[in-house]
Design an enzyme around this catalytic site. Structure first.
Site, PDB file in Angstrom:
ATOM      1  N   ARG A  69       0.839  -1.197   0.000  1.00 28.49           N
ATOM      2  CA  ARG A  69       0.000   0.000   0.000  1.00 28.49           C
ATOM      3  C   ARG A  69       0.884   1.261   0.000  1.00 28.49           C
ATOM      4  O   ARG A  69       0.588   2.241  -0.661  1.00 28.49           O
ATOM      5  CB  ARG A  69      -0.874  -0.024   1.272  1.00 28.49           C
ATOM      6  CG  ARG A  69      -2.280   0.455   1.060  1.00 28.49           C
ATOM      7  CD  ARG A  69      -3.094   0.209   2.320  1.00 28.49           C
ATOM      8  NE  ARG A  69      -3.834  -1.042   2.249  1.00 28.49           N
ATOM      9  CZ  ARG A  69      -5.000  -1.193   1.629  1.00 28.49           C
ATOM     10  NH1 ARG A  69      -5.575  -0.176   1.038  1.00 28.49           N
ATOM     11  NH2 ARG A  69      -5.614  -2.362   1.601  1.00 28.49           N
ATOM     12  N   MET A  94     -12.183   3.432  -4.262  1.00 29.02           N
ATOM     13  CA  MET A  94     -12.450   2.242  -3.460  1.00 29.02           C
ATOM     14  C   MET A  94     -11.182   1.615  -2.906  1.00 29.02           C
ATOM     15  O   MET A  94     -10.971   0.405  -3.012  1.00 29.02           O
ATOM     16  CB  MET A  94     -13.212   1.205  -4.309  1.00 29.02           C
ATOM     17  CG  MET A  94     -14.489   1.723  -4.902  1.00 29.02           C
ATOM     18  SD  MET A  94     -15.679   2.237  -3.640  1.00 29.02           S
ATOM     19  CE  MET A  94     -16.260   0.638  -3.107  1.00 29.02           C
ATOM     20  N   HIS A 113     -19.974   9.987   0.690  1.00 26.83           N
ATOM     21  CA  HIS A 113     -20.458   8.663   1.062  1.00 26.83           C
ATOM     22  C   HIS A 113     -21.988   8.654   0.928  1.00 26.83           C
ATOM     23  O   HIS A 113     -22.646   9.601   1.362  1.00 26.83           O
ATOM     24  CB  HIS A 113     -20.044   8.352   2.511  1.00 26.83           C
ATOM     25  CG  HIS A 113     -20.460   6.980   2.940  1.00 26.83           C
ATOM     26  ND1 HIS A 113     -19.811   5.841   2.502  1.00 26.83           N
ATOM     27  CD2 HIS A 113     -21.471   6.566   3.735  1.00 26.83           C
ATOM     28  CE1 HIS A 113     -20.406   4.775   3.032  1.00 26.83           C
ATOM     29  NE2 HIS A 113     -21.411   5.192   3.776  1.00 26.83           N
TER      30      HIS A 113
HETATM   31  C1  GRF Z   1     -21.098   7.139  -5.046  1.00 31.33           C
HETATM   32  O1  GRF Z   1     -22.329   6.661  -4.596  1.00 31.33           O
HETATM   33  C2  GRF Z   1     -20.267   7.638  -3.891  1.00 31.33           C
HETATM   34  O2  GRF Z   1     -21.031   8.201  -2.868  1.00 31.33           O
HETATM   35  C3  GRF Z   1     -19.606   6.375  -3.388  1.00 31.33           C
HETATM   36  O3  GRF Z   1     -19.329   5.640  -4.550  1.00 31.33           O
HETATM   37  C4  GRF Z   1     -20.227   6.006  -5.591  1.00 31.33           C
HETATM   38  C5  GRF Z   1     -19.385   6.458  -6.747  1.00 31.33           C
HETATM   39  O4  GRF Z   1     -20.133   6.739  -7.879  1.00 31.33           O
HETATM   40  N1  GRF Z   1     -18.464   6.694  -2.578  1.00 31.33           N
HETATM   41  P1  GRF Z   1     -19.485   7.564  -9.051  1.00 31.33           P
HETATM   42  O5  GRF Z   1     -18.231   6.820  -9.469  1.00 31.33           O
HETATM   43  O6  GRF Z   1     -19.169   8.934  -8.547  1.00 31.33           O
HETATM   44  O7  GRF Z   1     -20.497   7.591 -10.161  1.00 31.33           O
END
Ligand code: GRF
Length: 218
Positions: A69, A94, A113
């Site tokens: 990491r 992620m 979030h």
């Molecule tokens: C969103 O719902 C955000 O809140 C979460 O992951 C999703 C990402 O969607 N953390 P995007 O890639 O911005 O379309």
């Protein structure tokens, strides 16, 4: 006088619809942040292709090709430094970050979030909100701290949960609110209209949240 914009990088892992909302908002001449880099830990992220097509600088760092990491984050930091990044917005990124990286960006890195934090931290938020029978869910923009989905809250939007909702329909309703509050939150924190008292973010009087909308209005 030209506005000195805050050089902001967005980190994504996938679709990138929040990134797109930030990029589009930042096109306004009076927007206090400028998007200088879109970086992804997944080279195949659709959001990366969109950013490239817009002529924005991109950086693909496949995290699976790094042994640790720390090594991944060292490359990421190098990429951020190379374009003079001053602020980071995570948008569907992620990948958990080490406390060292998070501390380096203390109060200069925000995340979105899809729940009303501190409820439903982590994954599968929409399914868990439906299973819990909550009537209201929503989304939160917060400063990033080493613990996942924790940190001072900058903006929230409340979204109703309907009895007919599926995970997908609730996610779509919340996503729409995300696209509104994320650009608003980035504007607030990059224009000195917020200050932190302890772990609470205080927003200047003129942009205080409306009691019915639960999110800062401009
Ligand atoms: C969103 O719902 C955000 O809140 C979460 O992951 C999703 C990402 O969607 N953390 P995007 O890639 O911005 O379309």
């Amino acid at each position: 006088m030209t506005l000195k914009k805050v050089r902001t990088a967005i980190l994504i892992s996938g679709r990138g619809s929040n990134m797109q909302a930030l990029v589009e908002a930042a096109r306004a001449p009076d927007y206090p942040a400028e998007i200088v880099l879109i970086a992804s830990n997944r080279p195949e992220a659709p959001g990366l292709a969109w950013a490239e097509a817009q002529g924005i600088k991109t950086l693909a760092l496949d995290h699976t090709s790094y042994a640790t990491r720390d090594a991944f984050e060292a490359s990421l930091q190098e990429g951020l430094d190379a374009v003079g990044t001053e602020f980071v917005a995570l948008a569907g990124f992620m990948r958990l970050m080490t406390p060292t990286f998070v501390k380096r960006w203390h109060d200069r890195m925000i995340n979105i979030h899809p729940s009303l934090l501190p409820s439903f931290k982590g994954l599968h938020t929409h399914a868990r909100a439906i299973a819990a029978g909550v009537r209201i869910s929503g989304c939160t923009v917060h400063f990033v701290r080493p613990e996942m989905d924790e940190g001072p809250i900058i903006a929230q939007a409340a979204v109703p949960v309907l009895s007919s909702d599926t995970e997908a329909s609730l996610a779509a309703r919340i996503l729409e609110a995300e696209h509104t509050i994320y650009p608003t939150a980035l504007r607030l924190v990059t224009s000195d209209r917020t200050r932190r008292e302890g772990e609470k973010v205080i927003i200047s009087q003129d942009v205080n949240p409306s009691p019915t909308l639960y999110s800062p209005r401009e």
